[in-house]
Scaffold this motif. Structure first.
Motif, PDB file in Angstrom:
ATOM      1  N   HIS A 113       0.823  -1.216   0.000  1.00 52.60           N
ATOM      2  CA  HIS A 113       0.000   0.000   0.000  1.00 52.60           C
ATOM      3  C   HIS A 113       0.858   1.268   0.000  1.00 52.60           C
ATOM      4  CE1 HIS A 113      -4.110  -1.861   1.343  1.00 52.60           C
ATOM      5  NE2 HIS A 113      -3.754  -2.170   0.118  1.00 52.60           N
TER       6      HIS A 113
ATOM      7  N   ASP B 194       3.631   1.632  -1.538  1.00 54.00           N
ATOM      8  CA  ASP B 194       4.077   1.821  -2.926  1.00 54.00           C
ATOM      9  C   ASP B 194       2.968   2.433  -3.776  1.00 54.00           C
ATOM     10  OD1 ASP B 194       6.588   0.854  -2.386  1.00 54.00           O
ATOM     11  OD2 ASP B 194       6.143  -1.196  -2.990  1.00 54.00           O
ATOM     12  N   VAL B 195       1.714   2.100  -3.442  1.00 48.87           N
ATOM     13  CA  VAL B 195       0.586   2.721  -4.151  1.00 48.87           C
ATOM     14  C   VAL B 195       0.605   4.228  -3.900  1.00 48.87           C
ATOM     15  CG1 VAL B 195      -1.934   2.911  -4.266  1.00 48.87           C
ATOM     16  CG2 VAL B 195      -0.864   0.655  -4.051  1.00 48.87           C
TER      17      VAL B 195
ATOM     18  N   ASP C 211       3.667   5.901  -5.325  1.00 49.49           N
ATOM     19  CA  ASP C 211       3.826   5.699  -6.754  1.00 49.49           C
ATOM     20  C   ASP C 211       5.209   5.124  -7.073  1.00 49.49           C
ATOM     21  OD1 ASP C 211       2.796   5.709  -9.227  1.00 49.49           O
ATOM     22  OD2 ASP C 211       2.993   7.853  -9.596  1.00 49.49           O
TER      23      ASP C 211
ATOM     24  N   THR D 291       7.568  -2.928  -8.459  1.00 49.82           N
ATOM     25  CA  THR D 291       6.529  -3.074  -7.433  1.00 49.82           C
ATOM     26  C   THR D 291       5.241  -3.627  -8.046  1.00 49.82           C
ATOM     27  OG1 THR D 291       5.763  -0.820  -7.828  1.00 49.82           O
ATOM     28  CG2 THR D 291       7.382  -1.107  -6.079  1.00 49.82           C
TER      29      THR D 291
ATOM     30  N   GLN E 146       2.320  -2.375  -7.748  1.00 51.21           N
ATOM     31  CA  GLN E 146       1.502  -1.317  -8.337  1.00 51.21           C
ATOM     32  C   GLN E 146       2.035  -0.916  -9.720  1.00 51.21           C
ATOM     33  OE1 GLN E 146       1.567   2.254  -8.774  1.00 51.21           O
ATOM     34  NE2 GLN E 146       3.718   2.576  -8.300  1.00 51.21           N
ATOM     35  N   SER E 147       3.345  -0.990  -9.889  1.00 50.17           N
ATOM     36  CA  SER E 147       3.914  -0.619 -11.171  1.00 50.17           C
ATOM     37  C   SER E 147       3.640  -1.725 -12.196  1.00 50.17           C
ATOM     38  CB  SER E 147       5.410  -0.376 -10.993  1.00 50.17           C
ATOM     39  OG  SER E 147       6.068  -0.405 -12.225  1.00 50.17           O
TER      40      SER E 147
ATOM     41  N   LYS F 141      -2.381   0.169  -9.825  1.00 51.56           N
ATOM     42  CA  LYS F 141      -2.685   0.572  -8.449  1.00 51.56           C
ATOM     43  C   LYS F 141      -3.883  -0.168  -7.890  1.00 51.56           C
ATOM     44  CE  LYS F 141      -0.567   4.943  -8.208  1.00 51.56           C
ATOM     45  NZ  LYS F 141      -0.389   6.117  -7.432  1.00 51.56           N
ATOM     46  N   ASP F 142      -4.906  -0.348  -8.726  1.00 53.13           N
ATOM     47  CA  ASP F 142      -6.136  -0.989  -8.276  1.00 53.13           C
ATOM     48  C   ASP F 142      -5.817  -2.368  -7.723  1.00 53.13           C
ATOM     49  OD1 ASP F 142      -7.060   1.227  -9.438  1.00 53.13           O
ATOM     50  OD2 ASP F 142      -8.192   0.253 -11.026  1.00 53.13           O
ATOM     51  N   TYR F 143      -5.069  -3.090  -8.534  1.00 55.80           N
ATOM     52  CA  TYR F 143      -4.677  -4.438  -8.161  1.00 55.80           C
ATOM     53  C   TYR F 143      -3.888  -4.422  -6.849  1.00 55.80           C
ATOM     54  CZ  TYR F 143      -3.001  -9.177  -9.249  1.00 55.80           C
ATOM     55  OH  TYR F 143      -2.737 -10.517  -9.229  1.00 55.80           O
ATOM     56  N   ALA F 144      -2.995  -3.464  -6.726  1.00 53.64           N
ATOM     57  CA  ALA F 144      -2.141  -3.403  -5.536  1.00 53.64           C
ATOM     58  C   ALA F 144      -2.947  -3.108  -4.270  1.00 53.64           C
ATOM     59  CB  ALA F 144      -1.041  -2.356  -5.732  1.00 53.64           C
TER      60      ALA F 144
END
Lengths: 321, 321
Positions: A84, A86-87, A90, A99, A101-102, A106-109
């Motif tokens: 979270h 990292d979300v 960014d 990461t 999210q990358s 982001k949604d997935y993360a």
């Protein structure tokens, strides 16, 4: 696994068991989810927190049926917060790897972090005591509050040393502290010793985080400059800057609170921090926590794990001195 | 509070206690966090899930010390998922009020969701059994998996009825199901009755979600068109569309998978869904679940709560028929 653990084969073997337990608990129908979490588990964090749980448990009646799951839960809680974080930040890279999210968005993360939280409590409900769940959920609330607090104080020029300490207390010290504490408490260690371990974890975490923040200003290489610039850009002001700013507000006023810093501006800020004894003062405070940490370790009952803990604390805290 | 509860003063009073317990548990030093969560609690959801816990618990030896906290936890888990869903969907409004993510930013909303999760487990650890924590964390993992699954299947033209059902089973049916189940099980209801309640919750949730998805295609007013358009834009294809698409793939192929739909295009899709019996077929499936739900309720032992549950199910499921 970090080579530090080669020195302590018993802990190393137990950490392998911890990783295996984590992996077996993330198994699920959706192989994409499973694999992205397995990658995360295998991405080679230092495993400090689970090691602290294991070391703490040696001060009680060591029971692997309790210690291994508790250690796994602590590491997964840590992973969930990283996903979270990292979300929010960014971040593209973590531990040198892309990461979640990358890689997946982001949604997935957000959901992967949630899923990790759920697995933690599932493991706890199967293996631990209600007391451990209470300690864990309290610690996690404290960590969330610390994160929100950091968000709220971004770009604030009123940040005090006290605010900073309360922020890092939630961020780093809390998990270090409950790792050592829960390891001991879940294995029925003497209450006094469990509390001593909790304080050691707190002081170790505080010193560790302050030193981490000092490194952003002290080093000369590019990666360090980048890290300082990244924090600055996000309006996260750490201890060296807070001390220096207190000393000479005017010097900083025109240069802070920007969305983007040129390399020259970052160098200028670092220089101002150094000039105003920001690093020196931060080091003094780190040393206070270090001393408290080592004094606590000295008070622990005599056994080999006391010396392992001292070793690891030295490795973490003396790396720059 | 929704006026439906005026009909059942006992449940209504208990729901007030649930809301108060939730509010007292979110108290924290950071008043901004506290207030934003209190707003959320007071924003007037239907409180279906906590009501299901309370009703379920009447089929055991009702114990308010267990039922009220369990109900509070279920509602907070629901709130936590809504907060994170709003982050993902970028929603501006929820229950007619500005969402946390819109008001305070996505970053803040991620942590508020996490914080709500933590409070849930803190309440559980203080008031519930390890068994309840296991059920809750399993259900939450299932919900997360459902969400991730929904993300992964966005814009997928291969979506089958089975995929859709497994998705909504995690999304809506799971919490309905564990609400009724945990209420009963935590109050030591007979195992057969607890299982019956779990199935009733599942069938009720499935029927409810399918009907909700039908409403997006059936209504004529603007808000409904917007809701259908919003799902379409996000590539979320629900049952009426899946049935219609199966029947006439070619008709849909040029019009789906867009980032933006004009009003005409939305109308065109709705028309195609209707023309290909999408709504009719979806209604048939909803009715199957409804029948199962009401049959289950009929099998419950005779008491006033059985009829309250039937009433509520009728209110939820027959609203459009």
């Amino acid at each position: 696994m970090d080579k530090i653990w080669n020195k302590y084969p018993e802990i190393k073997q137990e950490l392998v068991d911890v990783l295996n337990l984590m992996k077996s608990n993330v198994k699920c129908k959706d192989k994409k989810i499973e694999n992205s979490i397995i990658e995360l588990i295998e991405s080679g964090g230092k495993l400090l927190r689970p090691a602290f749980v294991l070391i703490g448990s040696k001060f009680g009646e060591y029971d692997r049926e309790k210690s291994i799951p508790t250690a796994a839960v602590i590491e997964m809680l840590h992973m969930a917060t990283l996903v979270h974080d990292d979300v929010i930040d960014d971040s593209k890279l973590r531990r040198g790897q892309e990461t979640i999210q990358s890689k997946y968005g982001k949604d997935y993360a957000v959901y992967i972090g949630d899923y990790l939280f759920c697995i933690c409590f599932k493991i706890l409900a199967t293996n631990a005591s209600l007391q451990a769940i209470k300690v864990d959920s309290r610690a996690m609330s404290k960590i969330c509050m610390g994160e929100v607090n950091q968000l709220n104080s971004r770009f604030s020029m009123n940040l005090s040393v006290k605010d900073y300490l309360s922020r890092i207390s939630g961020k780093t010290a809390e998990l270090f502290s409950i790792s050592l504490y829960l390891g001991a408490a879940e294995c029925n260690a003497n209450t006094k010793i469990s509390r001593e371990l909790r304080n050691i974890g707190h002081n170790l975490g505080m010193a560790f985080q302050i030193i981490d923040d000092i490194l952003d200003y002290e080093g000369n290489d590019e990666s360090i400059k980048k890290s300082a610039a990244n924090d600055l850009k996000q309006g996260i002001y750490t201890l060296p800057l807070i001390y220096a700013y207190k000393k000479d507000k005017n010097a900083f006023d025109n240069i802070l609170a920007k969305d983007f810093y040129t390399e020259e501006e970052v160098s200028k800020i670092i220089e101002l921090v150094k000039k105003n004894n920001g690093i020196e003062n931060a080091k003094e405070l780190a040393e206070k926590y270090m001393k408290k940490c080592f004094k606590g370790i000295d008070r622990l009952p005599e056994n080999e794990y006391k010396y392992i803990l001292r070793d690891i604390a030295e490795w973490l805290l003396l790396r720059t001195y």
